[in-house]
Motif scaffolding. Sequence first.
Motif, PDB file in Angstrom:
ATOM      1  N   ARG A 125      -3.178  -4.316  -2.696  1.00 22.38           N
ATOM      2  CA  ARG A 125      -2.599  -4.064  -4.025  1.00 22.38           C
ATOM      3  C   ARG A 125      -3.629  -3.376  -4.919  1.00 22.38           C
ATOM      4  O   ARG A 125      -3.304  -2.482  -5.701  1.00 22.38           O
ATOM      5  CB  ARG A 125      -2.141  -5.374  -4.673  1.00 22.38           C
ATOM      6  CG  ARG A 125      -0.990  -6.059  -3.959  1.00 22.38           C
ATOM      7  CD  ARG A 125      -0.453  -7.218  -4.825  1.00 22.38           C
ATOM      8  NE  ARG A 125       0.513  -8.009  -4.116  1.00 22.38           N
ATOM      9  CZ  ARG A 125       0.262  -9.183  -3.541  1.00 22.38           C
ATOM     10  NH1 ARG A 125      -0.945  -9.713  -3.591  1.00 22.38           N
ATOM     11  NH2 ARG A 125       1.208  -9.848  -2.916  1.00 22.38           N
ATOM     12  N   ARG A 182      -3.740   0.247  -4.270  1.00 25.44           N
ATOM     13  CA  ARG A 182      -2.579   0.949  -4.867  1.00 25.44           C
ATOM     14  C   ARG A 182      -2.749   1.111  -6.378  1.00 25.44           C
ATOM     15  O   ARG A 182      -2.424   2.150  -6.940  1.00 25.44           O
ATOM     16  CB  ARG A 182      -1.282   0.189  -4.572  1.00 25.44           C
ATOM     17  CG  ARG A 182      -0.763   0.384  -3.166  1.00 25.44           C
ATOM     18  CD  ARG A 182       0.769   0.361  -3.143  1.00 25.44           C
ATOM     19  NE  ARG A 182       1.338  -0.797  -3.812  1.00 25.44           N
ATOM     20  CZ  ARG A 182       1.448  -2.007  -3.300  1.00 25.44           C
ATOM     21  NH1 ARG A 182       1.052  -2.225  -2.061  1.00 25.44           N
ATOM     22  NH2 ARG A 182       1.992  -2.997  -3.980  1.00 25.44           N
ATOM     23  N   VAL A 183      -3.293   0.069  -7.016  1.00 25.41           N
ATOM     24  CA  VAL A 183      -3.519   0.143  -8.468  1.00 25.41           C
ATOM     25  C   VAL A 183      -4.550   1.236  -8.782  1.00 25.41           C
ATOM     26  O   VAL A 183      -4.374   2.028  -9.713  1.00 25.41           O
ATOM     27  CB  VAL A 183      -3.976  -1.238  -9.002  1.00 25.41           C
ATOM     28  CG1 VAL A 183      -4.614  -1.126 -10.380  1.00 25.41           C
ATOM     29  CG2 VAL A 183      -2.790  -2.192  -9.050  1.00 25.41           C
ATOM     30  N   THR A 202      -5.198   3.901  -7.023  1.00 29.38           N
ATOM     31  CA  THR A 202      -4.547   5.207  -6.795  1.00 29.38           C
ATOM     32  C   THR A 202      -3.663   5.542  -7.990  1.00 29.38           C
ATOM     33  O   THR A 202      -3.692   6.671  -8.503  1.00 29.38           O
ATOM     34  CB  THR A 202      -3.688   5.165  -5.511  1.00 29.38           C
ATOM     35  OG1 THR A 202      -4.525   4.758  -4.438  1.00 29.38           O
ATOM     36  CG2 THR A 202      -3.080   6.518  -5.190  1.00 29.38           C
ATOM     37  N   SER A 203      -2.901   4.542  -8.441  1.00 30.33           N
ATOM     38  CA  SER A 203      -1.979   4.780  -9.556  1.00 30.33           C
ATOM     39  C   SER A 203      -2.759   5.115 -10.834  1.00 30.33           C
ATOM     40  O   SER A 203      -2.450   6.083 -11.528  1.00 30.33           O
ATOM     41  CB  SER A 203      -1.086   3.549  -9.701  1.00 30.33           C
ATOM     42  OG  SER A 203      -0.907   3.184 -11.028  1.00 30.33           O
ATOM     43  N   SER A 235      -4.290   8.541 -10.927  1.00 28.11           N
ATOM     44  CA  SER A 235      -3.374   9.672 -11.075  1.00 28.11           C
ATOM     45  C   SER A 235      -2.925   9.858 -12.529  1.00 28.11           C
ATOM     46  O   SER A 235      -2.483  10.930 -12.891  1.00 28.11           O
ATOM     47  CB  SER A 235      -2.159   9.497 -10.160  1.00 28.11           C
ATOM     48  OG  SER A 235      -1.369   8.439 -10.656  1.00 28.11           O
ATOM     49  N   VAL A 236      -3.057   8.819 -13.355  1.00 30.34           N
ATOM     50  CA  VAL A 236      -2.583   8.968 -14.739  1.00 30.34           C
ATOM     51  C   VAL A 236      -3.699   8.916 -15.789  1.00 30.34           C
ATOM     52  O   VAL A 236      -3.533   9.414 -16.892  1.00 30.34           O
ATOM     53  CB  VAL A 236      -1.507   7.913 -15.104  1.00 30.34           C
ATOM     54  CG1 VAL A 236      -0.232   8.144 -14.331  1.00 30.34           C
ATOM     55  CG2 VAL A 236      -2.023   6.495 -14.907  1.00 30.34           C
ATOM     56  N   TRP A 266     -10.734  -0.482 -15.322  1.00 33.12           N
ATOM     57  CA  TRP A 266      -9.489  -0.543 -14.552  1.00 33.12           C
ATOM     58  C   TRP A 266      -9.497  -1.848 -13.747  1.00 33.12           C
ATOM     59  O   TRP A 266     -10.503  -2.183 -13.108  1.00 33.12           O
ATOM     60  CB  TRP A 266      -9.408   0.624 -13.547  1.00 33.12           C
ATOM     61  CG  TRP A 266      -9.313   1.981 -14.188  1.00 33.12           C
ATOM     62  CD1 TRP A 266      -9.147   2.272 -15.502  1.00 33.12           C
ATOM     63  CD2 TRP A 266      -9.389   3.242 -13.498  1.00 33.12           C
ATOM     64  NE1 TRP A 266      -9.110   3.632 -15.688  1.00 33.12           N
ATOM     65  CE2 TRP A 266      -9.250   4.249 -14.483  1.00 33.12           C
ATOM     66  CE3 TRP A 266      -9.555   3.625 -12.159  1.00 33.12           C
ATOM     67  CZ2 TRP A 266      -9.282   5.608 -14.158  1.00 33.12           C
ATOM     68  CZ3 TRP A 266      -9.589   4.973 -11.844  1.00 33.12           C
ATOM     69  CH2 TRP A 266      -9.445   5.956 -12.839  1.00 33.12           C
ATOM     70  N   TYR A 283      -7.157  -4.700 -11.176  1.00 32.33           N
ATOM     71  CA  TYR A 283      -6.044  -5.431 -10.566  1.00 32.33           C
ATOM     72  C   TYR A 283      -6.449  -6.892 -10.661  1.00 32.33           C
ATOM     73  O   TYR A 283      -7.536  -7.270 -10.189  1.00 32.33           O
ATOM     74  CB  TYR A 283      -5.843  -5.049  -9.089  1.00 32.33           C
ATOM     75  CG  TYR A 283      -4.958  -6.067  -8.390  1.00 32.33           C
ATOM     76  CD1 TYR A 283      -3.587  -6.042  -8.574  1.00 32.33           C
ATOM     77  CD2 TYR A 283      -5.510  -7.094  -7.632  1.00 32.33           C
ATOM     78  CE1 TYR A 283      -2.769  -7.015  -8.013  1.00 32.33           C
ATOM     79  CE2 TYR A 283      -4.697  -8.071  -7.062  1.00 32.33           C
ATOM     80  CZ  TYR A 283      -3.337  -8.019  -7.245  1.00 32.33           C
ATOM     81  OH  TYR A 283      -2.534  -8.982  -6.705  1.00 32.33           O
ATOM     82  N   ARG A 337      -3.073   0.233 -20.635  1.00 35.24           N
ATOM     83  CA  ARG A 337      -2.038  -0.102 -19.664  1.00 35.24           C
ATOM     84  C   ARG A 337      -2.116  -1.591 -19.335  1.00 35.24           C
ATOM     85  O   ARG A 337      -3.211  -2.130 -19.107  1.00 35.24           O
ATOM     86  CB  ARG A 337      -2.231   0.739 -18.397  1.00 35.24           C
ATOM     87  CG  ARG A 337      -1.107   0.566 -17.397  1.00 35.24           C
ATOM     88  CD  ARG A 337      -1.035   1.726 -16.404  1.00 35.24           C
ATOM     89  NE  ARG A 337       0.004   1.496 -15.423  1.00 35.24           N
ATOM     90  CZ  ARG A 337       1.294   1.690 -15.636  1.00 35.24           C
ATOM     91  NH1 ARG A 337       1.714   2.148 -16.784  1.00 35.24           N
ATOM     92  NH2 ARG A 337       2.193   1.432 -14.700  1.00 35.24           N
ATOM     93  N   VAL A 378       2.402  -5.819 -11.487  1.00 33.43           N
ATOM     94  CA  VAL A 378       2.340  -5.321 -10.105  1.00 33.43           C
ATOM     95  C   VAL A 378       3.245  -6.195  -9.241  1.00 33.43           C
ATOM     96  O   VAL A 378       3.938  -5.712  -8.359  1.00 33.43           O
ATOM     97  CB  VAL A 378       0.886  -5.360  -9.579  1.00 33.43           C
ATOM     98  CG1 VAL A 378       0.816  -5.018  -8.106  1.00 33.43           C
ATOM     99  CG2 VAL A 378       0.008  -4.427 -10.400  1.00 33.43           C
ATOM    100  N   GLU A 427      -1.668  -4.741 -13.450  1.00 29.74           N
ATOM    101  CA  GLU A 427      -2.499  -3.532 -13.441  1.00 29.74           C
ATOM    102  C   GLU A 427      -2.936  -3.314 -14.885  1.00 29.74           C
ATOM    103  O   GLU A 427      -2.099  -3.305 -15.785  1.00 29.74           O
ATOM    104  CB  GLU A 427      -1.617  -2.384 -12.936  1.00 29.74           C
ATOM    105  CG  GLU A 427      -2.177  -1.025 -13.093  1.00 29.74           C
ATOM    106  CD  GLU A 427      -1.197   0.034 -12.535  1.00 29.74           C
ATOM    107  OE1 GLU A 427      -0.558  -0.212 -11.491  1.00 29.74           O
ATOM    108  OE2 GLU A 427      -1.085   1.097 -13.155  1.00 29.74           O
TER     109      GLU A 427
END
Length: 332
Positions: free
Chosen positions: A142, A145-146, A148-149, A152-153, A268, A270, A297, A301, A326
């Motif tokens: 997880r 994935r967090v 990566t997410s 991207s933003v 950042w 998780y 943010r 998740v 996240e």
Amino acid sequence: MPTLVNDNNALGEKGYADNAVYPVYHTLVAALAAQRYKFICPTPETHARVIAKRTRLEGSLVARTLQDLFGWSIPASTLTALLPHDLLCDLIGAKLLVRDGDVLKPTIRVSSLSLSQPGLYIHGAWPTTDADSAFFGPDSYRYMRVLTSLASVRLRHTPPKHILDLCTGPGIGALHLSRLFPDADVVGVDINPKALVLARFNAPGVRFICSDGLLQYDGAPLDVVAIHPPFIANDARIYAAGGPTGVELTLRLIGEALNKLRAGGELWSYTAVPIGFEGTDAFRAALEKDSRWRIARYELVDADIFGEEMENDVTYPLTGSLQAIELALVKV
Ligand SMILES: C[S@@+](CC[C@H](N)C(=O)[O-])C[C@H]1O[C@@H](n2cnc3c(N)ncnc32)[C@H](O)[C@@H]1O
């Protein structure tokens, strides 16, 4: 709280990292890859249930496949033909397999990082009950994935140059960040020297520091600190021990990260937070009270993880669920 020596930056090298083990890791991973070995790591609780079920159905367990041995941590017979003889001897010599009567117990596991990509990752064996177990599991997937997410933003116009993965364990976040940002300098930090021995193999392009939080980091101001912290309440295992309600260590580490970030730099994460019966989230409330950062943010998740923890009257008396989130904070 668990106690590990953490004020000696060189402990990782002096105390544990026997360089002789690295060629054995390489040979093992190459041998497993050649056999198209795959293993997606479950939670320790699922692992325990599967071992109990197989013991009921099959009797005393002896590894029949490489997945049994290096995925499910099922001991192999000393006469096993699962591995070439030379490799078996090297694994015993490096204590990656240890003799226990007439079986060989693995001291590591090897997991796949993805369903579609090759790539194997070494971490601690099951059961993960030792205080200094080197963690990897569904939360690590997880976390990837967090990252990566968020990559991207966030910071799309100014790719980060200096990144730190705090609570890196055997290095998954550091490895993933070094792939997402190949031009960045990535550092991994963990309090557990045993995990860092594995991290140095898993993420060869990354520099690792053994430290309690960011006490030992004196490098460049950071653009991003990423963290998947321990978040279980009142747990003795260092990879899980989040403090009395599970969030105290995370709040401390976020504060330390803030001191090492440049203005505009980002944290950042998780993590998972305890939610009260009426939906109260004390972790978010604590973050909102602090004017040193802005919450960019804060999103679900997973609405409910580690449900079995909710049975515990002592550790989670006032909690209805653990929500995986996240998080991105911007230093103002
Ligand atoms: C849940 S594990 C996450 C490991 C890895 N990031 C992953 O996703 O697989 C938490 C990690 O935090 C580390 N840790 C716990 N307390 C720490 C502290 N005070 N300073 C640095 N690392 C710590 C543990 O040793 C463990 O490796």
